[in-house]
Design a protein around this motif. Structure first.
Motif, PDB file in Angstrom:
ATOM      1  N   GLY A  46       0.800  -1.220   0.000  1.00  0.00           N
ATOM      2  CA  GLY A  46       0.000   0.000   0.000  1.00  0.00           C
ATOM      3  C   GLY A  46       0.830   1.266   0.000  1.00  0.00           C
ATOM      4  N   ILE A  47       1.999   1.229  -0.665  1.00  0.00           N
ATOM      5  CA  ILE A  47       2.894   2.386  -0.696  1.00  0.00           C
ATOM      6  C   ILE A  47       2.614   3.216  -1.944  1.00  0.00           C
ATOM      7  CG2 ILE A  47       5.309   3.128  -0.859  1.00  0.00           C
ATOM      8  CD1 ILE A  47       6.046   0.554   0.651  1.00  0.00           C
ATOM      9  N   THR A  48       2.370   4.492  -1.743  1.00  0.00           N
ATOM     10  CA  THR A  48       2.077   5.386  -2.878  1.00  0.00           C
ATOM     11  C   THR A  48       2.996   6.604  -2.909  1.00  0.00           C
ATOM     12  OG1 THR A  48       0.420   6.605  -1.581  1.00  0.00           O
ATOM     13  CG2 THR A  48      -0.367   4.707  -2.875  1.00  0.00           C
ATOM     14  N   GLU A  49       3.844   6.763  -1.903  1.00  0.00           N
ATOM     15  CA  GLU A  49       4.715   7.935  -1.837  1.00  0.00           C
ATOM     16  C   GLU A  49       5.912   7.740  -2.772  1.00  0.00           C
ATOM     17  OE1 GLU A  49       7.477  10.334   1.391  1.00  0.00           O
ATOM     18  OE2 GLU A  49       5.972   8.913   2.094  1.00  0.00           O
ATOM     19  N   PRO A  50       6.113   8.667  -3.715  1.00  0.00           N
ATOM     20  CA  PRO A  50       7.187   8.514  -4.701  1.00  0.00           C
ATOM     21  C   PRO A  50       8.572   8.281  -4.100  1.00  0.00           C
ATOM     22  CG  PRO A  50       5.736  10.280  -5.348  1.00  0.00           C
ATOM     23  CD  PRO A  50       5.300   9.857  -3.979  1.00  0.00           C
ATOM     24  N   LYS A  51       8.937   9.030  -3.066  1.00  0.00           N
ATOM     25  CA  LYS A  51      10.281   8.874  -2.499  1.00  0.00           C
ATOM     26  C   LYS A  51      10.484   7.484  -1.908  1.00  0.00           C
ATOM     27  CE  LYS A  51      11.924  13.537  -1.839  1.00  0.00           C
ATOM     28  NZ  LYS A  51      12.689  14.449  -0.968  1.00  0.00           N
ATOM     29  N   LYS A  52       9.434   6.912  -1.348  1.00  0.00           N
ATOM     30  CA  LYS A  52       9.548   5.560  -0.795  1.00  0.00           C
ATOM     31  C   LYS A  52       9.698   4.536  -1.917  1.00  0.00           C
ATOM     32  CE  LYS A  52       7.437   6.054   3.741  1.00  0.00           C
ATOM     33  NZ  LYS A  52       6.427   5.543   4.699  1.00  0.00           N
ATOM     34  N   ILE A  53       9.026   4.789  -3.028  1.00  0.00           N
ATOM     35  CA  ILE A  53       9.174   3.904  -4.190  1.00  0.00           C
ATOM     36  C   ILE A  53      10.618   3.941  -4.677  1.00  0.00           C
ATOM     37  CG2 ILE A  53       8.506   3.514  -6.597  1.00  0.00           C
ATOM     38  CD1 ILE A  53       6.338   2.751  -4.619  1.00  0.00           C
ATOM     39  N   ASN A  54      11.188   5.142  -4.726  1.00  0.00           N
ATOM     40  CA  ASN A  54      12.576   5.279  -5.170  1.00  0.00           C
ATOM     41  C   ASN A  54      13.538   4.570  -4.216  1.00  0.00           C
ATOM     42  OD1 ASN A  54      11.521   6.807  -7.219  1.00  0.00           O
ATOM     43  ND2 ASN A  54      12.270   8.777  -6.460  1.00  0.00           N
ATOM     44  N   GLU A  55      13.241   4.641  -2.915  1.00  0.00           N
ATOM     45  CA  GLU A  55      14.066   3.948  -1.930  1.00  0.00           C
ATOM     46  C   GLU A  55      13.973   2.430  -2.125  1.00  0.00           C
ATOM     47  OE1 GLU A  55      13.052   5.238   2.000  1.00  0.00           O
ATOM     48  OE2 GLU A  55      13.422   7.354   1.543  1.00  0.00           O
ATOM     49  N   MET A  56      12.763   1.957  -2.414  1.00  0.00           N
ATOM     50  CA  MET A  56      12.588   0.522  -2.682  1.00  0.00           C
ATOM     51  C   MET A  56      13.376   0.100  -3.923  1.00  0.00           C
ATOM     52  SD  MET A  56       8.476   0.366  -1.961  1.00  0.00           S
ATOM     53  CE  MET A  56       8.237  -1.217  -2.761  1.00  0.00           C
ATOM     54  N   MET A  57      13.452   1.002  -4.893  1.00  0.00           N
ATOM     55  CA  MET A  57      14.173   0.693  -6.127  1.00  0.00           C
ATOM     56  C   MET A  57      15.662   0.483  -5.843  1.00  0.00           C
ATOM     57  SD  MET A  57      14.470   2.903  -9.635  1.00  0.00           S
ATOM     58  CE  MET A  57      15.420   4.173  -8.813  1.00  0.00           C
TER      59      MET A  57
END
Length: 328
Positions: free
Chosen positions: A85-96
């Motif tokens: 349920g992650i929608t925050e762009p910076k968190k997506i980038n961190e996951m990347m």
């Protein structure tokens, strides 16, 4: 703790970390291209959607991460972001960043960097690569590195067909006060390798670095030539060549990946040396090569000086590519 936060914490005191500073400086162009685009992308979206992931995929591809790996990374991010349920762009980038680390660490041969020296007798390193990638300079930098570690190094000029190759290597040998074995222009490379192996045994050499041709335009001849060199070396020195490095110019992008694939078809490879990383804005080539051929990057060229050839470190690489001074 995710890798992104771990890297920020690990390198928060980078003033005391010379290696991290070298990566930061050497990968400045790549970081400006990659990290700045990620930052700009995350600022344009309050929450991620399909368009965000499409733009992220494009950034990865244009940074030479490679099409197949980029697609897999995005697919993984899509799945995990939906599950968590992650929608925050910076968190997506961190996951990347986490996924980049995992993809490199698990893609093929066991990761090692320094040359693995044999206990008895000379250790032989075979070096291949096309013209213009920095092969001769890389050989000189490797020789210098191991001389400083107290090793007795011998250079063997078995690239007898390229005009000026023997002369260039001889110049470096003289600068480094390093012995060199040469042969006749257009002579048999395997005979030069034989002479080199003989010299190494007679003079208690620790490391033999054999320069070879890189004529990929005639793969059949190159394969035959390298196979003969390998036979001669193994007959004279048990287990030789113990290492085989391919030199790739980081500025060539996906052409470098194609070269890596082609050379792996011609001869076994134990490592990649990436040169001129300070001159490219597409630092993703390291991830792409590892993903495509499964061979680890062993050393990385972050500048022109002798000491700018660094042992490859995945944490330092990702730090230099993604964080650097922007997060200092």
């Amino acid at each position: 703790m995710g890798l992104f936060k771990f890297l920020k914490e690990k390198f928060s005191k980078k003033k005391d970390n010379e290696e991290a500073k070298a990566y930061e400086k050497g990968m400045e162009k790549s970081r400006k291209n990659f990290a700045s685009r990620l930052d700009e992308l995350s600022k344009r979206y309050a929450s991620v959607n399909q368009e965000y992931f499409e733009e992220l995929e494009q950034i990865l591809i244009e940074s030479d991460v490679g099409v197949e790996l980029s697609l897999r990374l995005i697919e993984k991010l899509l799945d995990e972001s939906k599950e968590q349920g992650i929608t925050e762009p910076k968190k997506i980038n961190e996951m990347m960043v986490d996924e980049m680390f995992v993809s490199y660490a698990t893609a093929g041969d066991t990761i090692k960097n320094e040359i693995q020296f044999v206990e008895n007798g000379p250790t032989v390193l075979l070096v291949v690569g096309v013209n213009g990638v920095g092969k001769t300079t890389s050989i000189a930098k490797l020789a210098n590195r191991y001389q400083k570690q107290g090793k007795k190094v011998l250079l063997v000029a078995a690239d007898t067909f390229r005009a000026g190759a023997v002369e260039q290597l001889t110049v470096w040998a003289n600068r480094l006060n390093c012995p060199i074995v040469t042969g006749k222009t257009n002579g048999d490379p395997a005979s030069v390798a034989f002479d080199g192996a003989k010299y190494a045994k007679e003079h208690d050499v620790d490391l033999v670095i054999v320069d070879t041709a890189g004529r990929l335009q005639n793969k059949a001849n190159l394969m035959s030539e390298l196979a003969k060199i390998n036979r001669v070396l193994s007959r004279e020195i048990p287990g030789a060549p113990h290492e085989s490095f391919l030199i790739i110019d980081g500025t060539t992008g996906q052409n470098g990946v194609l070269q890596a694939k082609a050379f792996k078809e011609v001869t076994p490879l134990s490592g990649i040396v990436i040169t001129k990383m300070d001159g490219t804005s597409k630092g993703g080539i390291i991830l792409s090569i590892r993903d495509e051929i499964g061979v680890p990057v062993r050393f990385i060229g972050l500048g022109e000086k002798m000491e700018d050839l660094k042992e490859f470190d995945l944490d330092n690489y990702l730090y230099g590519l993604l964080l650097g001074e922007s997060e200092a």
